[in-house]
Design a protein around this motif. Sequence first.
Motif, mmCIF file in Angstrom:
data_model
loop_
_atom_site.group_PDB
_atom_site.id
_atom_site.type_symbol
_atom_site.label_atom_id
_atom_site.label_comp_id
_atom_site.label_asym_id
_atom_site.label_seq_id
_atom_site.Cartn_x
_atom_site.Cartn_y
_atom_site.Cartn_z
ATOM 1 N N HIS A 61 -2.347 -9.040 2.372
ATOM 2 C CA HIS A 61 -2.981 -9.598 1.182
ATOM 3 C C HIS A 61 -2.638 -11.078 0.979
ATOM 4 O O HIS A 61 -3.506 -11.864 0.635
ATOM 5 N N LYS A 86 0.879 -1.173 0.000
ATOM 6 C CA LYS A 86 0.000 0.000 0.000
ATOM 7 C C LYS A 86 0.911 1.216 0.000
ATOM 8 O O LYS A 86 2.000 1.191 0.587
ATOM 9 N N ASN A 118 -3.106 0.783 -3.675
ATOM 10 C CA ASN A 118 -2.546 -0.539 -3.427
ATOM 11 C C ASN A 118 -1.944 -1.079 -4.718
ATOM 12 O O ASN A 118 -2.422 -0.762 -5.807
ATOM 13 N N ASN A 169 -3.383 7.854 -2.421
ATOM 14 C CA ASN A 169 -2.950 6.560 -1.906
ATOM 15 C C ASN A 169 -3.506 5.460 -2.789
ATOM 16 O O ASN A 169 -4.390 5.687 -3.612
ATOM 17 N N LEU A 209 1.154 -4.758 2.311
ATOM 18 C CA LEU A 209 -0.303 -4.814 2.358
ATOM 19 C C LEU A 209 -0.736 -6.190 2.843
ATOM 20 O O LEU A 209 -0.207 -7.214 2.382
ATOM 21 N N GLU A 230 1.267 5.738 -0.114
ATOM 22 C CA GLU A 230 0.713 7.070 0.106
ATOM 23 C C GLU A 230 1.705 8.093 -0.429
ATOM 24 O O GLU A 230 2.910 7.965 -0.225
#
Length: 146
Positions: A131, A24, A87, A85, A129, A26
């Motif tokens: 995931h 992720k 992913n 931001n 992230l 930003e």
Amino acid sequence: SKWEPGYSDVSVLKIVNNGDLALKWELSFNELTESSILKDVIDVYVVTSDDELGLPETYKKAIEEENYSYIGTLGECFDKDYILNGNMYETKEAKYVGIILHMQESAGNEYQGLSIGDSFDIKLYATQLNHEQDGFNNPDYDLEAK
């Protein structure tokens, strides 16, 4: 840059996931030194894309035809935790970000001769992230990843 009413400065950034894990990200504007009052009359517009971005021909075309969105003045962006931001799930996945700084046409003479100089950085923060699954099919093994 020499700022005057109606002047625009455009940057295109490429963000690539060079790792093996989903991440992720930003993007933020970090004020390094106290900026001049110019930051209050410079509008910020952004766009993200999965496809490579070229430099827009004009500020107006960027907004009307290329989906750039207004996110606030430069000063307001300094006060935000991040301006964009997202992913990324795949290795070598790329995102493109277009950023336009545009001085408001209505800015008066009090801004003449001012600059933003080296008063800020654009920073990219990326973290793992939650995931992937571990070897026991547990999808939450990296839930606390930072």
